[in-house]
Write an enzyme that holds these catalytic residues in place. Structure first.
Site, mmCIF file in Angstrom:
data_model
loop_
_atom_site.group_PDB
_atom_site.id
_atom_site.type_symbol
_atom_site.label_atom_id
_atom_site.label_comp_id
_atom_site.label_asym_id
_atom_site.label_seq_id
_atom_site.Cartn_x
_atom_site.Cartn_y
_atom_site.Cartn_z
ATOM 1 N N GLU A 17 -3.307 -10.092 4.018
ATOM 2 C CA GLU A 17 -4.066 -9.830 5.254
ATOM 3 C C GLU A 17 -5.157 -10.855 5.527
ATOM 4 O O GLU A 17 -5.310 -11.319 6.663
ATOM 5 C CB GLU A 17 -4.691 -8.419 5.215
ATOM 6 C CG GLU A 17 -3.698 -7.303 5.513
ATOM 7 C CD GLU A 17 -3.004 -6.767 4.279
ATOM 8 O OE1 GLU A 17 -2.937 -7.491 3.258
ATOM 9 O OE2 GLU A 17 -2.522 -5.627 4.325
ATOM 10 N N GLU A 76 0.838 -1.208 0.000
ATOM 11 C CA GLU A 76 0.000 0.000 0.000
ATOM 12 C C GLU A 76 0.873 1.259 0.000
ATOM 13 O O GLU A 76 0.576 2.229 -0.708
ATOM 14 C CB GLU A 76 -0.918 -0.004 1.223
ATOM 15 C CG GLU A 76 -1.874 -1.176 1.223
ATOM 16 C CD GLU A 76 -2.667 -1.273 2.518
ATOM 17 O OE1 GLU A 76 -3.055 -0.226 3.069
ATOM 18 O OE2 GLU A 76 -2.907 -2.409 2.982
HETATM 19 N N1 COA Z 1 6.066 -8.823 11.138
HETATM 20 C C1 COA Z 1 6.944 -9.207 12.089
HETATM 21 N N2 COA Z 1 8.005 -9.987 11.850
HETATM 22 C C2 COA Z 1 8.206 -10.394 10.602
HETATM 23 C C3 COA Z 1 7.321 -10.050 9.552
HETATM 24 C C4 COA Z 1 6.219 -9.224 9.856
HETATM 25 N N3 COA Z 1 5.343 -8.818 8.924
HETATM 26 N N4 COA Z 1 7.757 -10.615 8.408
HETATM 27 C C5 COA Z 1 8.870 -11.293 8.731
HETATM 28 N N5 COA Z 1 9.130 -11.163 10.045
HETATM 29 C C6 COA Z 1 10.254 -11.747 10.797
HETATM 30 C C7 COA Z 1 10.094 -13.245 10.943
HETATM 31 O O1 COA Z 1 9.253 -13.550 12.030
HETATM 32 C C8 COA Z 1 11.531 -13.668 11.184
HETATM 33 O O2 COA Z 1 11.867 -13.385 12.528
HETATM 34 P P1 COA Z 1 12.762 -14.462 13.376
HETATM 35 O O3 COA Z 1 14.068 -14.477 12.646
HETATM 36 O O4 COA Z 1 12.827 -13.841 14.731
HETATM 37 O O5 COA Z 1 12.036 -15.750 13.295
HETATM 38 C C9 COA Z 1 12.323 -12.682 10.311
HETATM 39 O O6 COA Z 1 11.453 -11.589 10.051
HETATM 40 C C10 COA Z 1 12.743 -13.283 8.979
HETATM 41 O O7 COA Z 1 11.579 -13.831 8.386
HETATM 42 P P2 COA Z 1 11.497 -15.343 7.852
HETATM 43 O O8 COA Z 1 10.063 -15.755 7.901
HETATM 44 O O9 COA Z 1 12.475 -16.203 8.563
HETATM 45 O O10 COA Z 1 12.000 -15.139 6.354
HETATM 46 P P3 COA Z 1 11.536 -15.953 5.076
HETATM 47 O O11 COA Z 1 12.360 -15.435 3.952
HETATM 48 O O12 COA Z 1 11.528 -17.404 5.346
HETATM 49 O O13 COA Z 1 9.992 -15.510 4.843
HETATM 50 C C11 COA Z 1 8.202 -13.933 4.580
HETATM 51 C C12 COA Z 1 9.703 -14.181 4.617
HETATM 52 C C13 COA Z 1 8.013 -12.442 4.367
HETATM 53 C C14 COA Z 1 7.577 -14.740 3.440
HETATM 54 C C15 COA Z 1 7.592 -14.394 5.913
HETATM 55 O O14 COA Z 1 8.381 -13.861 6.977
HETATM 56 C C16 COA Z 1 6.183 -13.900 6.083
HETATM 57 O O15 COA Z 1 5.263 -14.507 5.552
HETATM 58 N N6 COA Z 1 5.990 -12.790 6.847
HETATM 59 C C17 COA Z 1 4.689 -12.245 7.101
HETATM 60 C C18 COA Z 1 4.231 -11.428 5.918
HETATM 61 C C19 COA Z 1 2.874 -10.858 6.149
HETATM 62 O O16 COA Z 1 1.912 -11.572 6.352
HETATM 63 N N7 COA Z 1 2.813 -9.525 6.105
HETATM 64 C C20 COA Z 1 1.570 -8.814 6.092
HETATM 65 C C21 COA Z 1 1.107 -8.426 7.416
HETATM 66 S S1 COA Z 1 -0.452 -7.597 7.193
#
Ligand code: COA
Length: 249
Positions: free
Chosen positions: A129, A109
């Site tokens: 979301e 966004e």
């Molecule tokens: N909020 C808080 N922490 C987040 C985050 C978010 N939106 N996105 C990633 N992180 C954190 C992870 O928890 C992880 O923390 P840790 O190392 O303490 O476990 C760190 O960032 C690295 O993320 P990781 O998941 O290990 O990396 P990845 O490359 O395997 O996957 C994503 C990356 C972005 C695909 C995955 O982290 C994800 O799906 N995040 C959520 C995305 C999301 O739903 N965002 C929209 C919110 S409305």
């Protein structure tokens, strides 16, 4: 902030290194303050908004914050995110979103609220979301006009993410390049902006905002006033003179 001979170019960087630049309350406050501070900078010519590091523009709203929200705090959190994105949208010069890696939810966004978006091939974008049991709100409303209702519906109603090629194809990003070329390709846009008339660029952005918010007749009337107003400044003559001289030569 970079001082160029033609004016200032600001670089805003989203940084939350442990969480892929997730939009935490403190990052949101910092972004809002930086964007607001740019509004009155009359020497500002362009802004580049990007994420720190190579892995993400930002991975969306901070899930640890989302997990603790109740009805009241949910309203406050999402309002503060809207206000920060809106402050970016109100910057009176072109704002370029320079995207790499993850760009999810609120980050998508925020990118949509910029004037144009460039990405490298590592981009992964989406609106997940609904997978967290919440709807996409606030500036998600910009997505249908950017990518069309069908693609926006697909993104918002499935939560599926798209890669860089798809992001280009649907018009979410306007330019795609190899990871090593992102800064140089962004700089080409900045160069074009700096070569144009500074007042004309600001007027063009104001006029385009009008196109978004106003009925057609009002948008046209406002743009006529802008066209007249810029002729009260030396800018048109200054920029047209070299064109006429090239023609004569
Ligand atoms: N909020 C808080 N922490 C987040 C985050 C978010 N939106 N996105 C990633 N992180 C954190 C992870 O928890 C992880 O923390 P840790 O190392 O303490 O476990 C760190 O960032 C690295 O993320 P990781 O998941 O290990 O990396 P990845 O490359 O395997 O996957 C994503 C990356 C972005 C695909 C995955 O982290 C994800 O799906 N995040 C959520 C995305 C999301 O739903 N965002 C929209 C919110 S409305």
């Amino acid at each position: 902030m970079e001082e160029r001979s033609q004016g200032r170019v600001a670089r805003l960087e989203l940084s939350n290194p442990k969480k892929l630049n997730a939009l935490s309350p403190s990052l949101i406050v910092a972004l809002h303050a930086r964007a607001k501070a740019l509004v009155d900078d009359s020497d500002l010519r362009a802004v580049i908004l990007t994420g720190a590091g190579a892995r993400a523009f930002a991975a969306g709203a901070d899930i640890d914050t989302l997990a603790k929200l109740d009805e009241e705090t949910a309203r406050g959190f999402i309002t503060s995110l809207h206000q920060a994105i809106d402050a970016v949208r109100r910057i009176p010069v072109p704002v370029i979103a320079m995207l790499r890696g993850y760009c999810f939810g609120g980050a998508m966004e925020l990118a949509a609220a910029c004037d144009m978006r460039i990405a490298d091939t590592t981009l992964q974008a989406g609106m997940p979301e609904v997978r967290l049991g919440i709807p996409s709100v606030i500036e998600a409303c910009l997505l249908p006009r950017l990518v069309g209702w069908g693609k926006a519906s697909e993104l918002l109603l499935t939560g599926d993410s798209i890669g860089a090629e798809d992001a280009l194809r649907i018009g979410f990003v306007q330019k795609l390049c190899a990871p090593g070329d992102l800064d140089a390709e962004t700089e080409k846009w900045v160069g074009s902006i700096l070569a144009a008339g500074p007042r004309a660029i600001r007027a063009q952005k104001r006029i385009m905002r009008g196109w978004e918010d106003m009925p057609e007749a009002d948008a046209i009337a406002t743009s006529i006033a802008e066209f007249a107003a810029i002729h009260a400044t030396p800018e048109p003559a200054e920029f047209i003179r070299p064109v006429l001289e090239r023609k004569k030569g």
